[in-house]
Design an enzyme around this catalytic site. Structure first.
Site, short mmCIF file in Angstrom:
data_model
loop_
_atom_site.label_atom_id
_atom_site.label_comp_id
_atom_site.label_asym_id
_atom_site.label_seq_id
_atom_site.Cartn_x
_atom_site.Cartn_y
_atom_site.Cartn_z
N HIS A 54 81.62 22.86 8.63
CA HIS A 54 80.72 22.91 8.78
C HIS A 54 80.94 24.44 10.13
CE1 HIS A 54 76.91 20.57 10.96
NE2 HIS A 54 76.30 21.62 11.04
N ASP B 18 75.11 31.85 12.40
CA ASP B 18 73.97 32.99 13.44
C ASP B 18 74.39 31.62 14.51
OD1 ASP B 18 72.93 30.09 12.76
OD2 ASP B 18 70.94 30.61 12.89
N GLU C 280 72.74 13.29 14.08
CA GLU C 280 73.99 14.33 15.49
C GLU C 280 72.47 13.86 16.55
OE1 GLU C 280 74.33 18.74 16.32
OE2 GLU C 280 73.24 18.08 14.77
N HIS D 191 72.13 17.88 7.35
CA HIS D 191 72.61 17.56 9.02
C HIS D 191 71.28 16.34 9.72
CE1 HIS D 191 73.47 21.25 9.97
NE2 HIS D 191 73.49 21.47 11.38
N ASP E 166 80.56 23.99 14.25
CA ASP E 166 79.75 24.36 14.26
C ASP E 166 79.24 25.44 14.55
OD1 ASP E 166 77.00 23.32 14.35
OD2 ASP E 166 77.21 22.51 16.46
N GLY F 68 67.64 22.06 12.20
CA GLY F 68 66.97 22.43 13.09
C GLY F 68 66.89 21.28 13.01
N HIS G 136 77.94 27.46 11.94
CA HIS G 136 76.40 28.71 11.05
C HIS G 136 76.72 29.67 11.66
CE1 HIS G 136 74.00 25.00 11.20
NE2 HIS G 136 75.07 24.58 11.83
#
Length: 371
Positions: A25, A29, A216, A213, A313, A186, A27
């Site tokens: 996991h 970006d 969370e 996701h 993350d 998102g 990302h």
């Protein structure tokens, strides 16, 4: 903020960085180098809060300490803003893989949302191809440096948007060309997986791996929907599953608990939890239990037999690495090499790879820790 481990953390005399690791996991970006952001921003309309890479890195870290997932996500306006050309996507993906390899990662899955990278005129397909080109370049650079790493893409659709089915079809179309799985990302609260049941039905019909996701920012109901509506094979974070576990009593190290039906299902079916300790603290995902890393339910879940994995993350926002996340957990909960190996074996078994390749990865992990 999680406490800072030593610069080169060790466990039982072994450098954590030298151990083989699996990252599930992470990302794209959220993993840019600050100096790359500064360079890519030149000639664009992206306004940076600082032009010095060190100051920019500090700004991202400060902004990410909000305690809110929604506020945490605002920092991505800058990173996605500089990732709008083929050249930029390829460079970021290449450096992403290089940085993972430098951290001892031998297998990784990088998730990103193609729909957020079209402002420069790229098509969805061109964006995926650009990232794959960068991944392969990064793998080659690592190989030349004597490190072996393999990285697969997870295509994320933005759960608040209307392109989820389109991204699902894109992922399936590239399943032989670098894409390993599908995700929705998102703002979690208010946008449950059930909103996109048709897309998940399509993916199930194509036997395509899904991670969602969940748990969370939207609690236990989000996890339930991820499993029932999304048919998720893994849970992106999934921290809130601990809220379905009632601690009846504690006597020293003995803990008596009562499981809810959902928590028991997740544990008994060994559904992997993609936990990200520092990020979970920053976004408020562990606020139900406290405000320090020691309050994270990670250890409770681990001791109760849940399939826990350790992840970063967003390495830029959390100023972290997989080595650092492991070091933070060691400091907080006193884990040893056997525990750290278990986390990697859990992640290797959960990888979106054919079973033969998962077995090879498990052997690689075991051999690395045996050395």
């Amino acid at each position: 903020m999680a406490p800072e481990p030593t610069a080169e953390p060790r466990v039982q005399g072994v450098k954590l960085r030298d151990l083989p690791k699996v990252s599930l996991h992470d990302h794209l970006d959220g993993g840019l180098r600050p100096e790359t952001i500064v360079e890519l921003a030149e000639g664009t309309e992206v306004a940076l809060p600082a032009s010095d890479p060190a100051a920019l890195g500090a700004w991202f870290a400060d902004q990410s300490e909000s305690g809110s997932l929604v506020e945490y996500l605002t920092t991505f306006e800058i990173t996605t803003g500089v990732m709008q050309t083929r050249e930029a996507l390829t460079r970021v993906a290449r450096e992403f893989v290089e940085d993972l390899a430098d951290d001892g990662v031998v297998y990784g899955e990088v998730r990103w949302a193609p729909e957020q990278h079209l402002d420069g005129g790229l098509s969805l397909e061109e964006a995926v191809e650009a990232v794959q080109e960068g991944i392969e370049q990064g793998e080659d650079v690592a190989e030349d440096a004597g490190r072996s790493i393999r990285v697969g893409q997870i295509l994320s659709a933005m759960r608040q948007g209307d392109r989820v089915r389109e991204i699902a079809e894109l992922a399936v179309a590239f399943r032989q060309d670098g894409v390993a799985g599908f995700d929705i990302a998102g703002p979690e609260d208010g946008f449950p997986p059930s909103r996109h049941r048709a897309a998940f039905d399509y993916l199930a019909g194509e036997f395509f791996p899904v991670t969602v996701h969940a748990g969370e920012a939207a609690g236990v109901s989000s996890i339930r929907s991820a499993l029932l509506d999304g048919r998720a094979l893994r849970l992106g974070h999934g921290v809130a599953i601990a809220r379905d576990v009632d601690v009846v009593s504690r006597e020293g190290e003995e803990v008596l608990v009562q499981f809810g039906d959902l928590a028991r299902w997740v544990r008994d079916r060994e559904i992997p939890l993609e936990l990200s300790p520092t990020s979970n603290l920053q976004t408020g995902a562990i606020a139900h239990w406290g405000s320090q890393i020691e309050d994270h339910p990670f250890d409770l879940l681990y001791q109760l037999g849940f399939c826990v994995t350790v992840n970063t993350d967003n390495r830029l926002m959390s100023r972290t690495s997989l080595t650092r996340e492991l070091a933070v957990l060691v400091t907080a909960f006193g884990y040893d090499l056997d525990d750290i190996e278990r986390f990697q074996l859990n992640a290797a078994a959960a990888a979106f790879l054919p079973v033969e390749q998962r077995e090879e990865l498990i052997d690689l992990i075991a051999e690395g820790f045996a050395r």
